[in-house]
Write an enzyme that holds these catalytic residues in place. Structure first.
Site, PDB file in Angstrom:
ATOM      1  N   CYS A 112       0.867  -1.095  -0.007  1.00 61.03           N
ATOM      2  CA  CYS A 112       0.053  -0.115  -0.021  1.00 61.03           C
ATOM      3  C   CYS A 112       0.952   1.494  -0.126  1.00 61.03           C
ATOM      4  O   CYS A 112       2.287   1.128   0.150  1.00 61.03           O
ATOM      5  CB  CYS A 112      -0.970   0.008   1.323  1.00 61.03           C
ATOM      6  SG  CYS A 112      -0.221   0.031   2.782  1.00 61.03           S
ATOM      7  N   CYS A 134       3.197   1.842   3.095  1.00 54.77           N
ATOM      8  CA  CYS A 134       4.402   0.799   3.036  1.00 54.77           C
ATOM      9  C   CYS A 134       5.510   1.585   2.040  1.00 54.77           C
ATOM     10  O   CYS A 134       6.746   1.752   2.613  1.00 54.77           O
ATOM     11  CB  CYS A 134       4.078  -0.456   2.460  1.00 54.77           C
ATOM     12  SG  CYS A 134       2.885  -1.405   3.205  1.00 54.77           S
ATOM     13  N   ASP A 158      -2.971  12.503 -27.568  1.00 56.88           N
ATOM     14  CA  ASP A 158      -1.988  12.767 -28.697  1.00 56.88           C
ATOM     15  C   ASP A 158      -2.738  12.812 -29.909  1.00 56.88           C
ATOM     16  O   ASP A 158      -3.824  12.194 -30.239  1.00 56.88           O
ATOM     17  CB  ASP A 158      -0.905  11.575 -28.588  1.00 56.88           C
ATOM     18  CG  ASP A 158       0.212  11.715 -29.566  1.00 56.88           C
ATOM     19  OD1 ASP A 158       0.753  12.768 -29.794  1.00 56.88           O
ATOM     20  OD2 ASP A 158       0.153  10.522 -30.123  1.00 56.88           O
ATOM     21  N   ASP A 193       0.253   7.022 -27.682  1.00 63.04           N
ATOM     22  CA  ASP A 193       0.823   5.835 -28.386  1.00 63.04           C
ATOM     23  C   ASP A 193       2.237   5.787 -28.546  1.00 63.04           C
ATOM     24  O   ASP A 193       2.704   4.906 -28.727  1.00 63.04           O
ATOM     25  CB  ASP A 193       0.081   5.603 -29.774  1.00 63.04           C
ATOM     26  CG  ASP A 193       0.636   6.452 -30.825  1.00 63.04           C
ATOM     27  OD1 ASP A 193       0.969   7.675 -30.601  1.00 63.04           O
ATOM     28  OD2 ASP A 193       1.046   5.823 -31.947  1.00 63.04           O
ATOM     29  N   ASP A 217       5.129  10.066 -25.734  1.00 61.02           N
ATOM     30  CA  ASP A 217       3.965  10.278 -24.741  1.00 61.02           C
ATOM     31  C   ASP A 217       4.241   9.729 -23.424  1.00 61.02           C
ATOM     32  O   ASP A 217       3.475   9.628 -22.471  1.00 61.02           O
ATOM     33  CB  ASP A 217       2.648   9.530 -25.631  1.00 61.02           C
ATOM     34  CG  ASP A 217       2.421  10.325 -26.732  1.00 61.02           C
ATOM     35  OD1 ASP A 217       2.554  11.791 -26.825  1.00 61.02           O
ATOM     36  OD2 ASP A 217       1.961   9.658 -27.663  1.00 61.02           O
TER      37      ASP A 217
END
Length: 727
Positions: free
Chosen positions: A43, A46, A446, A626, A630
């Protein structure tokens, strides 16, 4: 004529090695970068604990924990080793191991998943057999027969629990050693108390034993943990994918000619020969040669750009046509590719800090359970003086409050929603992606490869004479340039055949030329053919003695792009377009799709900075992209989506992958995510009201551990059935 000085050759190995040793001694020490495996973190709390423990070391400069990969990356002073850091992590209550280069590839082997599945199978098999024995006891078996069934149940449950519940026991023990509490502490106590009281009852020939409760509890909890593991199993590090693009060797130009060297040995100022088809290993400036560069790594645009002396070139860019001589200006961790990988790693670490609904609920749950169970035990021990009764009631409180429903609330809904979206063409890779997707209010797209297909398409075919098309087709067939391929494809679709053009040659960085009917013909850039530059992407055909003719191109829209943008805007979302393409091309697409806000000529760091600025302003950003350029923005966004056609690093960086060609499922995904979060909240409500009703009954002595186990099972089944409503 340049004289080359060579070091004298000595027969003494020590004398020969001395200059090299002196040179090494003069080099500044290099910071250590260490990677630790953290198998027991689960989590955001942690992550914070481990990072605080590591940065407490005086020679540690920075420490980042990646929750998805369960790893810590540590930048430390020279000389610091993993052996110095592991005790710090263990002192904080977590297991830690050093990872070497080969271990980093271990994400492909899902050892943890197979182990969880094996423990789940053992618990399920044992639970079925013990339930059959319990039915016999419930049906009226008594005396020696009942005791025999209880001892057989013990023989089945003890080894099954000892094996299947190990993950809970290990995590609970680690937390207790660090003087902390986590969800596994009450789970372990409930299982151990159920088994312990059952052995006591069996040894005293008691009427009730609760072996079925202990093993059923283990089975339900392992189910939730395995479902959670499966949602994380497909995630890898996008920073690792970017690092895989680094070129291991380069051709360095020296006084004695070209030599192949490791990229790690290159220094600023070295001259590198970059052959056609080669990927640039470092950042540099072109000194000699003319070619074309594929810059899709940085800009995402598929159209090549002219490479000529004086132009800067970045690591990862590909030389397409002619040989180049490049002088290095940045090497190693200073290259643009390395900086992009670091940017992605930082963003991954930040994104992993998202605290899920389950984490927030669990933070208050563990101490509350212990307090209630302890109060019930003390109250009954003081009131009755009977240790056996007090232990039974304490066990009942722990079992009835055991977080099975809480543990299943999120994984069950996530699995159901993921299955629904998968059938619609979306693959969910991250456990918390649905929760974050439900919060989205801003969508950033994009351009090339996302809203468009990234393939140029000839738009003025009907305006050109057939003869012009046939000559251009002949020249285009002699080139692999994307615009040439588009001309060839369009002409072939129109049923045309190439004209007879001889002596066809490709001029790197400019275009293709040849002889047609005794006249020189050229197909290529405007400056080379005599054409006039246009805002629209164009190639020009110049026939000697005639005015050049323009071939105009546009990027084809991806299927469902217009519908997706319209649906998002209709639902009240803010939609932005960011691209590395020219302002004219980006503005044209923005007008076409009615996107009011757009950014052109954006580099990877520009996109990431814009996404971070939106986030700091309070927006919850969904990034859809893609390309490798990006990747930083995908990791910096609140949640991200990439098409299946995206490059590896972009797919890895995103938490959701679009499996089909259409963008139409994206608005539906947002709606499904909102419904999923609603179901999760409903499940928490079920678990909360169940505890409000059941805990007082158990503490008052109205529920035996067996009834508590049945009630716990009913709440878990209710949560699972509610999750299935998403299907």
């Amino acid at each position: 004529m340049t004289a080359t000085l060579r070091a004298p050759v000595s027969a003494c190995p020590a004398c020969s090695a001395a200059p090299a040793a002196e040179a090494l001694a003069e080099r500044p020490p290099v910071d250590a970068r260490l990677t630790l495996s953290l198998p027991t973190i689960h989590c955001a709390a942690c992550m914070s604990t481990v990072e605080r423990a590591l940065t407490a070391h005086p020679q540690v400069r920075a420490a980042r924990v990646n929750l998805t990969l369960k790893r810590a990356t540590v930048d430390a002073a020279p000389g610091v080793t993993a052996a110095d850091l592991i005790p710090l992590v263990e002192g904080a209550g977590y297991e830690a191991h050093e990872l070497d280069g080969t271990a980093l590839k271990a994400t492909a082997t899902d050892r943890a998943g197979r182990e969880l599945l094996m423990r789940l199978a053992v618990a399920g098999f044992a639970a079925m057999n013990v339930m059959l024995l319990s039915v016999a006891v419930w049906s009226g078996a008594d005396g020696p027969t009942r005791d025999l069934f209880h001892w057989i149940s013990a023989a089945i449950v003890l080894p099954a629990v000892g094996f299947s519940a190990q993950p809970f026991f290990r995590n609970a023990l680690t937390a207790l050693r660090a003087r902390a509490l986590n969800m596994d502490v009450p789970i372990s106590l409930a299982i151990l108390l159920a088994v312990g009281t059952s052995l006591w009852e069996t040894a005293l020939s008691g009427e009730h034993a609760y072996f079925d409760a202990a093993i059923t509890l283990t089975f339900f909890l392992l189910t939730g943990r395995y479902l959670d593991h499966r949602t994380r199993a497909t995630a890898r590090s996008a920073a690792e994918e970017l690092a895989a693009l680094e070129v291991p060797r380069a051709l360095r130009v020296g006084p004695a000619g070209d030599e192949t060297v490791a990229v790690a040995d290159l220094r600023v100022g070295d001259v590198i020969r970059l052959r056609p088809g080669g990927r640039m290993p470092v950042d540099g400036v072109i000194e000699d040669g003319t070619s074309e560069l594929d810059r899709s790594l940085l800009t995402g645009e598929t159209l090549p750009v002219l490479a000529e002396p004086g132009r800067a070139i970045s690591a990862g860019e590909v030389n397409l046509t002619g040989p180049l001589l490049v002088r290095a200006t940045a090497v190693g961790r200073d290259t643009s590719l390395a900086r992009m990988a670091d940017l992605v790693a930082v963003a991954e670490s930040g994104r992993s800090r998202y605290t899920s609904l389950a984490d927030r609920a669990a933070k208050l749950y563990a101490p509350g359970v212990h307090i209630l169970s302890a109060l019930a035990f003390l109250g009954w021990l003081i009131g009755t003086g009977d240790l056996r009764v007090a232990l039974n009631i304490a066990a009942a409180v722990l079992i009835i409050t055991c977080p099975c429903a809480l543990g299943l609330a999120v994984p069950a809904v996530t699995t159901a929603a993921s299955g629904r979206l998968f059938r619609r063409g979306l693959l969910i890779k991250d456990a918390t992606a649905l929760e974050r997707l439900a919060q989205v209010d801003t969508v950033v797209f994009d351009k090339t490869g996302t809203l468009t297909t990234g393939t140029p398409e000839l738009t003025n075919l009907g305006d050109l004479p057939e003869e012009t098309l046939r000559v251009a087709m002949a020249l285009a067939m002699g080139s692999a340039h994307p615009l040439s391929r588009a001309i060839t494809t369009a002409a072939q679709a129109a049923g045309l055949r190439p004209d007879s053009v001889s002596d066809i040659t490709e001029v790197p960085g400019h275009g293709t030329e040849g002889l047609w009917q005794g006249r020189r013909v050229r197909l290529g850039r405007a400056a080379w053919t005599g054409g006039q530059p246009t805002e629209q992407t164009a190639a020009w055909l110049a026939v000697e003695g005639e005015a050049p003719r323009a071939f105009l191109f546009s990027d084809r829209l991806r299927e469902g792009a217009a519908e997706a943008v319209a649906a998002l805007r209709a639902s009240g979302m803010t939609v932005l377009l960011m691209s590395g393409d020219t302002p004219a091309a980006v503005e044209s697409l923005a007008r076409r799709l009615e996107i009011p806000q757009w950014v052109a000529e954006a580099l990877p760091q520009d996109k990431a900075a814009r996404v971070e600025a939106l986030s700091h302003a309070g927006a919850h950003v969904l990034m859809v992209g893609d390309g490798l350029n990006d990747t930083p923005a995908l990791t910096a966004a609140h949640v991200s989506i990439s098409p299946a056609s995206a490059l590896d690093a972009a797919r890895v960086a995103s938490e959701i992958v679009l499996l089909g060609q259409s963008l139409a499922p994206i608005p539906e995904a947002l709606g499904t995510a909102q419904k999923a979060v609603k179901r999760i909240r409903e499940n928490f409500s079920v678990a909360t009201w169940y505890n409000i009703i059941a805990v007082p009954l158990a503490a008052a002595g109205f529920c035996s551990p067996l009834i508590a186990a049945l009630a716990m099972s009913v709440s878990s089944i209710t949560v699972s059935l509610n999750a299935l409503r998403l299907r």
